[in-house]
Design a protein around this motif. Structure first.
Motif, PDB file in Angstrom:
ATOM      1  N   ARG A   1       3.046 -20.036   7.871  1.00 55.66           N
ATOM      2  CA  ARG A   1       2.345 -18.843   7.408  1.00 55.66           C
ATOM      3  C   ARG A   1       1.586 -19.282   6.147  1.00 55.66           C
ATOM      4  N   PHE A   2       0.268 -19.105   6.134  1.00 55.91           N
ATOM      5  CA  PHE A   2      -0.506 -19.524   4.966  1.00 55.91           C
ATOM      6  C   PHE A   2      -0.481 -18.433   3.906  1.00 55.91           C
ATOM      7  N   VAL A   3       0.037 -18.772   2.748  1.00 52.56           N
ATOM      8  CA  VAL A   3       0.095 -17.810   1.646  1.00 52.56           C
ATOM      9  C   VAL A   3      -0.935 -18.226   0.612  1.00 52.56           C
ATOM     10  N   ARG A   4      -2.000 -17.451   0.475  1.00 55.36           N
ATOM     11  CA  ARG A   4      -3.059 -17.830  -0.468  1.00 55.36           C
ATOM     12  C   ARG A   4      -2.891 -17.055  -1.762  1.00 55.36           C
ATOM     13  N   LEU A   5      -2.645 -17.771  -2.842  1.00 53.69           N
ATOM     14  CA  LEU A   5      -2.516 -17.117  -4.142  1.00 53.69           C
ATOM     15  C   LEU A   5      -3.850 -17.229  -4.879  1.00 53.69           C
ATOM     16  N   GLY A   6      -4.154 -16.196  -5.666  1.00 55.15           N
ATOM     17  CA  GLY A   6      -5.389 -16.240  -6.448  1.00 55.15           C
ATOM     18  C   GLY A   6      -5.213 -15.380  -7.683  1.00 55.15           C
ATOM     19  N   ALA A   7      -6.310 -14.753  -8.110  1.00 52.10           N
ATOM     20  CA  ALA A   7      -6.208 -13.802  -9.218  1.00 52.10           C
ATOM     21  C   ALA A   7      -5.283 -12.668  -8.775  1.00 52.10           C
ATOM     22  N   LEU A   8      -4.507 -12.111  -9.704  1.00 56.20           N
ATOM     23  CA  LEU A   8      -3.589 -11.024  -9.340  1.00 56.20           C
ATOM     24  C   LEU A   8      -4.376  -9.722  -9.167  1.00 56.20           C
ATOM     25  N   PRO A   9      -3.901  -8.826  -8.289  1.00 56.05           N
ATOM     26  CA  PRO A   9      -4.505  -7.493  -8.244  1.00 56.05           C
ATOM     27  C   PRO A   9      -4.339  -6.815  -9.608  1.00 56.05           C
ATOM     28  N   ALA A  10      -5.218  -5.854  -9.925  1.00 58.76           N
ATOM     29  CA  ALA A  10      -5.219  -5.262 -11.270  1.00 58.76           C
ATOM     30  C   ALA A  10      -3.838  -4.743 -11.688  1.00 58.76           C
ATOM     31  N   GLU A  11      -3.165  -4.077 -10.746  1.00 57.49           N
ATOM     32  CA  GLU A  11      -1.879  -3.480 -11.116  1.00 57.49           C
ATOM     33  C   GLU A  11      -0.842  -4.544 -11.495  1.00 57.49           C
ATOM     34  N   ALA A  12      -0.809  -5.615 -10.698  1.00 55.42           N
ATOM     35  CA  ALA A  12       0.149  -6.688 -10.977  1.00 55.42           C
ATOM     36  C   ALA A  12      -0.217  -7.404 -12.282  1.00 55.42           C
ATOM     37  N   ALA A  13      -1.510  -7.607 -12.505  1.00 53.50           N
ATOM     38  CA  ALA A  13      -1.936  -8.276 -13.738  1.00 53.50           C
ATOM     39  C   ALA A  13      -1.530  -7.434 -14.951  1.00 53.50           C
ATOM     40  N   ALA A  14      -1.671  -6.112 -14.820  1.00 47.82           N
ATOM     41  CA  ALA A  14      -1.277  -5.224 -15.921  1.00 47.82           C
ATOM     42  C   ALA A  14       0.223  -5.338 -16.166  1.00 47.82           C
ATOM     43  N   GLU A  15       0.998  -5.414 -15.089  1.00 51.51           N
ATOM     44  CA  GLU A  15       2.459  -5.556 -15.252  1.00 51.51           C
ATOM     45  C   GLU A  15       2.812  -6.865 -15.936  1.00 51.51           C
ATOM     46  N   ALA A  16       2.102  -7.934 -15.546  1.00 47.75           N
ATOM     47  CA  ALA A  16       2.393  -9.251 -16.130  1.00 47.75           C
ATOM     48  C   ALA A  16       2.201  -9.223 -17.647  1.00 47.75           C
ATOM     49  N   ILE A  17       1.217  -8.432 -18.101  1.00 45.49           N
ATOM     50  CA  ILE A  17       0.940  -8.347 -19.534  1.00 45.49           C
ATOM     51  C   ILE A  17       1.832  -7.303 -20.219  1.00 45.49           C
TER      52      ILE A  17
END
Ligand SMILES: Nc1ncnc2c1ncn2[C@@H]1O[C@H](COP(=O)(O)OP(=O)(O)OP(=O)(O)O)[C@@H](O)[C@H]1O
Ligand SMILES: [Mg+2]
Length: 396
Positions: A230-246
């Motif tokens: 299964r190919f899992v492509r990671l990239g920039a986080l979606p806005a909601e996840a990026a907000a959580e990370a910060i």
């Protein structure tokens, strides 16, 4: 804020304070573990993405989860140098089998499998086989895993591991990072071996991670690769996840971001995990807090840019020789990637042969990749603007 309490974790493979936006991947992996334990067929995972998107962190998280589920695990980064894959796999399997043989119930079976591993390693004439810790009395088992055909031998070996694990209702999970460093032959052998292991319903999982060209390399190596992974492509986080990370790491320590401050960070970081950690960390260090304002973010911005330029970007740019860098300059001054190969050659001055040689070297160094046929791009996000800031255009 108190620098000693800074929760953010900019770095390579460093676990972030909040592993944001990975719920689905983790759930998929848990399903994979559960199925492997029942020896039910399930596709393994191939994680890809640019530099700093969180591949190694996710692989480490999977490793931890597998360990918690009582799987025998090993994590290995494939080095870019010339060590043979047979030597690397010998090391990996030896570690797993030694861990198995430390358990009373598995001891006898694991010791027998160590014999097979020894035959496997002798084929490669692994220089330090004698120096390896084999536990006493391990004799090679002729006729198993020693045909000289890496894919067959690897399959034999993985099946040995699987048989030992299966007899005790557990499994083996191997994690390989920077897999784009494998030669086409070795990658092909690995995929073929996994195919055979799958057909035999063995509880052996191999999760691989690497740069974005991997799915294509895998498909070129074996056409059935996409049915295996299964190919899992990671990239920039979606806005909601990026907000959580910060936000979450700060709020746990009683600090908060004003909405426009948060927005500014998401914008400037492009929501890339590594950049988010760097932003969070610098804002924390310079702002008085406990509420972070847009002005704090603007002040920190100068430091973030300097830190990235002098650290993250410079370290990578300096991995290239001056001539290789010339090719990267030609790319960067074309604007944002991906770049058409013909355009790059043209910008470089039309010397196709030199361009090809330099590109190959940059590919090997993991600084550029081929998103598609006849295209080239940087593996580091935001790299083109950095090159333009620091290196003049070739055509002045
Ligand atoms: N899901 C996430 N949420 C927040 N931060 C993350 C997440 N994943 C990774 N990070 C942070 O991003 C940074 C880079 O992570 P990591 O080293 O795993 O990236 P990578 O894709 O392996 O990069 P490279 O290709 O250079 O090896 C680390 O500082 C890590 O803490
Ligand atoms: Mg990594």
């Amino acid at each position: 804020m108190n620098r000693f309490q800074n929760p953010y974790a900019p770095g390579a493979g460093t676990r972030p304070p909040e592993l944001a936006g990975r719920r689905h991947e983790i759930e998929d992996f848990e399903v994979l573990l559960a199925k492997a334990r029942r020896a039910a067929p399930e596709r393994s995972m191939l994680i890809t993405g640019l530099r700093g998107v969180g591949k190694t962190v996710l692989l480490n998280e999977f490793d931890r989860l597998a360990g918690d589920s009582d799987f025998f695990t090993n994590f290995r980064e494939i080095p870019p140098d010339a060590t043979t894959f047979r030597t690397t796999t010998t090391e990996i399997c030896r570690k797993v089998l030694l861990a198995m043989s430390r358990r009373e119930q598995l001891k006898a079976a694991a010791q027998a499998a160590l014999g097979v591993l020894k035959s496997f390693s002798l084929v490669a004439r692994v220089k330090d086989v004698a120096g390896m810790e084999w536990s006493v009395g391990i004799e090679p088992v002729p006729g198993k895993a020693d045909s000289g055909d890496l894919s067959e031998d690897l399959a034999d070996l993985f099946i040995e591991l699987g048989v030992v694990a299966r007899a005790h209702q557990t499994g083996v999970a191997l994690f390989l990072d920077e897999v784009q460093n494998l030669s086409a032959e070795d990658l092909s052998a690995l995929i073929m071996a996994l195919h055979r292991v799958n057909q035999k319903s063995m509880p052996v999982i191999v999760v691989a991670a690497g740069l974005p060209q991997l799915p294509r390399l895998a498909a070129e190596a074996q056409s059935y690769a996409e049915r295996l992974f299964r190919f899992v492509r990671l990239g920039a986080l979606p806005a909601e996840a990026a907000a959580e990370a910060i936000e979450l790491p700060a709020s746990r320590l009683g600090a908060d971001y004003e909405p426009d401050a948060l927005e500014a960070i998401l914008d400037a970081s492009g929501r890339y995990p590594y950049f988010l950690q760097e932003w969070g960390s610098k804002v924390w260090d310079i702002a008085p807090g406990p509420d972070f304002t847009l002005e704090d973010v603007q002040v920190a911005g100068v430091e973030v840019e300097a830190a990235l330029d002098q650290g993250f970007f410079a370290v990578r740019a300096e991995r290239a020789t001056e001539t290789e860098r010339k090719l990267m300059r030609a790319m960067a001054w074309l604007g944002e990637g991906p770049y058409r190969w013909a355009q790059v050659v043209d910008a470089f001055g039309g010397d196709l042969k030199t361009c090809s040689v330099l590109t190959d070297r940059l590919l090997k160094k993991g600084l550029v990749y081929r998103p598609r046929h006849a295209e080239l791009d940087f593996t580091v996000p935001h790299f083109a603007p950095f090159i333009r800031r620091h290196y003049p255009t070739l055509r002045r």
